[in-house]
Design a protein around this motif. Structure first.
Motif, short mmCIF file in Angstrom:
data_model
loop_
_atom_site.label_atom_id
_atom_site.label_comp_id
_atom_site.label_asym_id
_atom_site.label_seq_id
_atom_site.Cartn_x
_atom_site.Cartn_y
_atom_site.Cartn_z
N SER A 433 0.83 -1.23 0.01
CA SER A 433 0.18 0.06 -0.01
C SER A 433 0.80 1.28 -0.18
N PHE A 434 2.11 1.33 0.68
CA PHE A 434 2.84 2.41 0.84
C PHE A 434 3.44 2.61 -0.66
N VAL A 435 3.89 1.66 -1.29
CA VAL A 435 4.37 1.81 -2.63
C VAL A 435 3.32 2.31 -3.81
N ILE A 436 2.12 1.79 -3.44
CA ILE A 436 1.07 2.19 -4.59
C ILE A 436 0.57 3.60 -4.14
N LYS A 437 0.78 4.04 -2.91
CA LYS A 437 0.29 5.49 -2.46
C LYS A 437 1.36 6.44 -3.03
N MET A 438 2.58 6.06 -3.49
CA MET A 438 3.75 6.98 -4.08
C MET A 438 3.35 7.13 -5.39
N PHE A 439 2.52 6.41 -6.31
CA PHE A 439 2.14 6.68 -7.56
C PHE A 439 0.56 7.13 -7.61
N PHE A 440 -0.22 6.84 -6.60
CA PHE A 440 -1.51 7.08 -6.78
C PHE A 440 -2.14 7.88 -5.60
N THR A 441 -2.46 9.02 -5.70
CA THR A 441 -2.89 10.08 -4.64
C THR A 441 -4.53 9.95 -4.48
N ARG A 442 -5.07 9.84 -5.56
CA ARG A 442 -6.66 10.03 -5.53
C ARG A 442 -7.11 8.73 -4.79
N PRO A 443 -8.03 9.30 -3.71
CA PRO A 443 -8.50 8.10 -3.17
C PRO A 443 -9.27 6.98 -3.86
N THR A 444 -9.91 7.35 -5.06
CA THR A 444 -10.65 6.27 -5.75
C THR A 444 -9.62 5.19 -6.24
#
Length: 487
Positions: A433-444
């Motif tokens: 989840s931390f890695v994904i949050k680096m690339f995608f910031t929009r909640p949906t």
């Protein structure tokens, strides 16, 4: 009872709870965004007050009736007589609770915005006389329960979109919740009466009172846990209650689906335990626990990593304060799941509920003292409320486990590697989840990408390790589709 019958019941129960997940997901966003934190908070505070009286109206009949009828379900005469005894008890407790509720509401809330909603909820206490769903579960009529509930939920959704359109429509929303409950009660009662007759020839009341009183305490542990949280948060604000309840409901949506595995096996476990078939009982208990763990741990850790994004999608920015609350609820869900197996499938089935009551009371009293302390120090919030409840629930879990090992001397553990390995696998969701949050910031986008990534990783691990739960599911699906293709 054949094994295939149990699998069929689990499928029906999961189908029912899947529907109960889809409906809240579809309409939950609409309800929270339309009514807002303060309006929906009024309904939830009223519901919390009502729940305290509902406990005494039900009087443990659901849990006690389910267990005892499961043991005698093959004897029609005993079934009719037992049902009649429970029906008389239910009438008495419902009417006493109804009158007490009216008096309490009039004295405590007359002239407030809560009073009209409290009066609407009084209808449920009267109709509790017809609350006989425990009979359908005892005789394992999950097909009827599923079809009935789906039809009533559809009616509820149609009326909801027609009647609830502004923040002022919270009374209409409360009315629809009550209507759904009443319809469930009445339809189930009509169905049960076609199969079971009232037989007053050998009524037994006195012998049931003590075990019912014990069941009332342990089956309503939420009075000293979640219900206590909701009740005390009303002293903070209506919005604080709504933040807490929103997170609780979101956890409940997932937890209800997973708990299907436990709920549907209680009648079978009670029957096996009552027939002294201890080997079959332990085999079923261990198999169910293993399957349950395979779903519980990834669901809990998965909910933890998407908690902030979930509340933004579900309720909008004004419910962002529910994010940390939901994160703690995801950990709480682990304790609830494990505790449910220990209390319902072991201690209660073994008729040791008197011990369970003591443990629930000790931990519940501790939770109450912690809440009072938080309130006095002005530290009480939706997040701190569920933190203390989680701590006390883990303590309850530990005490139950000690009792099972030391006193019941059962060859059973929820913490061996075959079950706890699913937690280790699920912890990988956190770095993912931390890695994904680096690339995608929009909640949906973050929400859906994280879910899909975690599902793929978890599934790949189960395939690589040749996990027996996954293997069992694949075999079952192959048999089902093979049978379906031949018909």
């Amino acid at each position: 009872m054949q094994k295939t019958s149990l699998v069929k019941n689990i499928i029906y129960k999961i189908l029912l709870n899947l529907f109960n997940i889809v409906i809240p997901l579809l309409i939950g966003t609409y309800v929270y965004r339309t009514l807002g934190a303060h309006s929906i908070g009024k309904v939830q505070i009223t519901e919390t007050i009502y729940n305290y009286f509902f406990i005494f109206a039900v009087f443990g009949v659901y849990q006690y009736g389910l267990r005892e009828m499961s043991r005698i379900k093959h004897d029609p005469v005993k079934v009719n007589q037992f049902f009649s005894s429970m029906f008389i008890i239910n009438i008495a407790t419902s009417l006493i609770s109804f009158l007490s509720y009216l008096l309490f509401s009039y004295v405590g809330y007359r002239g407030t915005a809560y009073f009209p909603i409290l009066m609407m909820y009084s209808i449920n206490l009267v109709c509790n006389i017809f609350y006989v769903e425990w009979v359908n579960e005892a005789i394992e009529k999950y097909d009827f329960i599923t079809v009935k509930t789906i039809i009533i939920k559809i009616i509820y959704v149609v009326l909801l979109f027609r009647l609830v359109k502004t923040t002022n429509d919270y009374k209409e929303y409360a009315f629809l919740l009550i209507l759904t409950t009443v319809l469930n009660y009445v339809v189930s009662f009509i169905y049960v009466k076609r199969k079971i007759k009232l037989d007053f020839s050998n009524i037994t009341i006195k012998q049931h009172i003590k075990p019912l009183l014990i069941v009332v305490v342990f089956s309503n542990a939420n009075v000293l846990y979640n219900q206590l949280d909701r009740f005390m948060l009303q002293y903070i604000s209506d919005a604080a209650v709504s933040y807490y309840v929103m997170a609780q409901q979101m956890m409940g949506i997932i937890n209800t689906l997973i708990l299907s595995i436990i709920q549907v096996t209680i009648p079978r476990l009670s029957y096996l335990s009552g027939s002294k078939d201890e080997d079959s009982y332990l085999i079923l208990l261990n198999n169910i626990s293993k399957i349950y763990s395979a779903f519980l741990f990834p669901a809990s850790i998965g909910l933890l990593v998407i908690s902030n994004a979930s509340v933004l999608i579900y309720g909008g920015a004004k419910f962002a304060s529910s994010g940390p609350v939901l994160a703690v609820f995801s950990i709480y869900m682990i304790s609830v799941g494990i505790e449910s197996i220990q209390s319902n499938q072991i201690i209660y089935v073994k008729r040791k509920e008197n011990v369970l009551v003591k443990l629930v009371f000790i931990c519940g009293l501790l939770n109450l003292l912690l809440k009072v302390g938080l309130l006095q120090m002005k530290w009480l919030s939706p997040t701190t409320a569920i933190v203390t409840t989680t701590i006390t629930n883990f303590l309850l879990l530990a005490l139950e486990n000690i009792f099972i090992r030391k006193s019941l001397k059962m060859n059973y553990s929820l913490f061996n590697f075959s079950k706890i390995k699913y937690l280790y696998f699920s912890l990988l969701f956190i770095p993912i989840s931390f890695v994904i949050k680096m690339f995608f910031t929009r909640p949906t986008i973050y929400f859906f990408v994280t879910i899909m990534s975690c599902v793929v990783v978890y599934g790949a691990i189960l395939l690589f390790t040749k996990d027996e739960v996954l293997t069992l599911i694949i075999i079952r699906l192959r048999r089902y589709f093979s049978k379906y293709s031949k018909t």
